[in-house]
Write a protein that holds these residues in place. Structure first.
Motif, PDB file in Angstrom:
ATOM      1  N   MET A 163       0.819  -1.219  -0.097  1.00  0.00           N
ATOM      2  CA  MET A 163       0.150   0.070  -0.074  1.00  0.00           C
ATOM      3  C   MET A 163       0.895   1.310   0.091  1.00  0.00           C
ATOM      4  O   MET A 163       0.797   2.177   0.913  1.00  0.00           O
ATOM      5  CB  MET A 163      -1.110  -0.198   1.326  1.00  0.00           C
ATOM      6  CG  MET A 163      -1.912  -1.206   1.050  1.00  0.00           C
ATOM      7  SD  MET A 163      -3.385  -1.317   2.156  1.00  0.00           S
ATOM      8  CE  MET A 163      -4.382   0.310   1.904  1.00  0.00           C
ATOM      9  N   GLU A 164       1.833   0.960  -0.852  1.00  0.00           N
ATOM     10  CA  GLU A 164       2.767   2.303  -0.943  1.00  0.00           C
ATOM     11  C   GLU A 164       2.889   2.741  -2.291  1.00  0.00           C
ATOM     12  O   GLU A 164       3.525   2.377  -3.243  1.00  0.00           O
ATOM     13  CB  GLU A 164       4.367   1.739  -0.711  1.00  0.00           C
ATOM     14  CG  GLU A 164       5.388   3.022  -0.386  1.00  0.00           C
ATOM     15  CD  GLU A 164       6.572   2.569  -0.028  1.00  0.00           C
ATOM     16  OE1 GLU A 164       7.579   3.055   0.312  1.00  0.00           O
ATOM     17  OE2 GLU A 164       6.997   1.294  -0.065  1.00  0.00           O
ATOM     18  N   ARG A 209      -2.118  12.123  -3.285  1.00  0.00           N
ATOM     19  CA  ARG A 209      -2.667  11.276  -2.565  1.00  0.00           C
ATOM     20  C   ARG A 209      -1.657   9.983  -2.603  1.00  0.00           C
ATOM     21  O   ARG A 209      -1.193   9.530  -3.319  1.00  0.00           O
ATOM     22  CB  ARG A 209      -3.743  10.738  -3.653  1.00  0.00           C
ATOM     23  CG  ARG A 209      -4.469   9.577  -3.352  1.00  0.00           C
ATOM     24  CD  ARG A 209      -5.533   8.941  -4.403  1.00  0.00           C
ATOM     25  NE  ARG A 209      -6.453   9.885  -4.882  1.00  0.00           N
ATOM     26  CZ  ARG A 209      -7.528  10.372  -4.354  1.00  0.00           C
ATOM     27  NH1 ARG A 209      -8.076   9.470  -3.289  1.00  0.00           N
ATOM     28  NH2 ARG A 209      -8.274  10.948  -4.572  1.00  0.00           N
ATOM     29  N   ALA A 210      -1.525   9.625  -1.121  1.00  0.00           N
ATOM     30  CA  ALA A 210      -0.764   8.463  -0.864  1.00  0.00           C
ATOM     31  C   ALA A 210      -1.153   7.537   0.007  1.00  0.00           C
ATOM     32  O   ALA A 210      -2.037   7.733   0.599  1.00  0.00           O
ATOM     33  CB  ALA A 210       0.584   9.312   0.017  1.00  0.00           C
ATOM     34  N   GLY A 211      -0.615   6.233  -0.540  1.00  0.00           N
ATOM     35  CA  GLY A 211      -1.122   5.052   0.120  1.00  0.00           C
ATOM     36  C   GLY A 211      -0.747   5.059   1.688  1.00  0.00           C
ATOM     37  O   GLY A 211       0.466   5.485   2.103  1.00  0.00           O
ATOM     38  N   ALA A 212      -1.355   4.716   2.468  1.00  0.00           N
ATOM     39  CA  ALA A 212      -0.987   4.247   4.226  1.00  0.00           C
ATOM     40  C   ALA A 212       0.321   3.791   4.247  1.00  0.00           C
ATOM     41  O   ALA A 212       0.907   4.018   5.387  1.00  0.00           O
ATOM     42  CB  ALA A 212      -2.325   3.585   4.847  1.00  0.00           C
ATOM     43  N   CYS A 248      -6.222   4.248   5.174  1.00  0.00           N
ATOM     44  CA  CYS A 248      -5.869   3.457   3.815  1.00  0.00           C
ATOM     45  C   CYS A 248      -5.215   4.223   2.845  1.00  0.00           C
ATOM     46  O   CYS A 248      -4.301   3.846   2.206  1.00  0.00           O
ATOM     47  CB  CYS A 248      -7.310   2.926   3.006  1.00  0.00           C
ATOM     48  SG  CYS A 248      -8.391   1.792   3.841  1.00  0.00           S
ATOM     49  N   GLU A 249      -5.553   5.761   2.832  1.00  0.00           N
ATOM     50  CA  GLU A 249      -4.638   6.734   2.013  1.00  0.00           C
ATOM     51  C   GLU A 249      -5.027   8.063   2.602  1.00  0.00           C
ATOM     52  O   GLU A 249      -6.069   8.365   3.163  1.00  0.00           O
ATOM     53  CB  GLU A 249      -4.870   6.377   0.504  1.00  0.00           C
ATOM     54  CG  GLU A 249      -6.415   6.836   0.232  1.00  0.00           C
ATOM     55  CD  GLU A 249      -6.556   6.831  -1.404  1.00  0.00           C
ATOM     56  OE1 GLU A 249      -6.121   6.036  -1.941  1.00  0.00           O
ATOM     57  OE2 GLU A 249      -7.599   7.465  -1.765  1.00  0.00           O
TER      58      GLU A 249
END
Length: 305
Positions: free
Chosen positions: A88-89, A99-102, A187-188
């Motif tokens: 999730m990167e 917008r960045a993944g957690a 999540c993000e």
């Protein structure tokens, strides 16, 4: 029962699923007993699928990122540990919104964006952990924190619903957010940055990184600042003034370099760290009448879920 849950999660093909994996492999303190089950979901849909199984089975669960702000009990964590990592990167840019993944490394994100001349994340220079953890804890330094740049965050609730929470709904305050009271997984996140002078932004980042490198003991496994600053006082100064620098219990020690850090100098166990934490709290309370609250999250096996 946990064996059945493990098989069900494996069959759901959500990503890596491990049985009784030591969490010392997943915390920056290098401390922690096994998780009954550890999963690394391949994405948000996989995470939703896993959460539906966990909730239907009424199994305790806990989400972790890079384990940089976590003290896990030597007996481990009951139930399912959801690790939001490389799967999730991701990062997407739209003008000055990111917008960045957690699971994205917080310092890596800040470094990438600083080289583009984006301003707003300079304070993140040297802060470990993930984007998800930074939102959860309202991470900050040098007078800035996540509340200054988060537009919204997508979070997953135990019922499987994915909800978008605005900056206001996240209810940020000093090192906290609404997510510490509600059971949900980041999540993000969407961050709003500003166009800056590339050289100035990179230099500011470097200054913060160098400051941390020079003043904090990252040569030993640790978890960053252990105590919240009881403003207007500073935790490190109170601990140092109490004569506790270098205080040791078992394999853990209060750093000689920065008194608000407890370092793992010789295969420390969670009980060593908690003994030091209690000693600091007692000493500072006796001397100054100040209650020291931990910034790190302490997870005992019976508390999970």
């Amino acid at each position: 029962m946990m064996e059945e849950v493990f098989r069900e999660l494996q069959e759901a093909d959500i990503g890596r699923t491990a049985w009784k994996e030591p969490l010392s492999k997943h915390t920056t303190w290098k401390i922690g007993g096994p998780a009954d089950i550890l999963i690394e979901p391949e994405g948000i849909k996989a995470l939703q699928k896993a959460m539906n199984i966990i909730t239907a089975r009424n199994v305790p669960w806990r989400a972790v990122g890079r384990g940089s702000n976590l003290l896990v009990d030597d007996s481990g964590i009951e139930g399912v540990v959801i690790k939001l990592g490389r799967n999730m990167e991701y990062m997407e840019e739209e003008e000055m919104q990111i917008r960045a993944g957690a699971g994205f490394s917080f310092i890596k994100l800040a470094t990438i964006l600083s080289k583009k001349g984006y301003s707003g994340l300079e304070f993140a220079g040297g802060i470990p952990g993930t984007v998800g953890g930074a939102v959860f804890m309202n991470a900050g330094a040098h007078g800035s924190d996540m509340s200054d740049i988060v537009v919204k965050a997508h979070v997953l609730y135990p019922d499987g619903s994915l909800v978008c929470l605005t900056n206001e709904e996240l209810a940020f305050s000093y090192r906290t957010s609404i997510l510490q009271k509600e059971r949900a997984v980041v999540c993000e996140a969407v961050l709003a940055l500003r166009e800056g002078d590339k050289e100035v932004v990179v230099e500011e980042m470097k200054k913060h990184k160098d400051y941390r490198r020079n003043t904090q003991p990252w040569n030993y496994p640790c978890a960053g600042s252990v105590f919240r600053n009881p403003l207007p006082d500073h935790a490190g100064a109170l601990i140092e003034q109490s004569g506790l620098k270098g205080y040791r219990h078992g394999g853990a020690r209060i750093s000689e370099q920065h008194a608000n850090f407890i370092v793992n100098v010789d295969n420390a166990e969670a009980t060593d760290v908690t003994a030091i934490i209690k000693h600091v709290q007692h000493t500072v309370q006796e001397r100054y009448g100040i209650t020291m609250q931990t910034e790190v999250e302490i997870v005992e096996r019976s508390e999970n879920g």
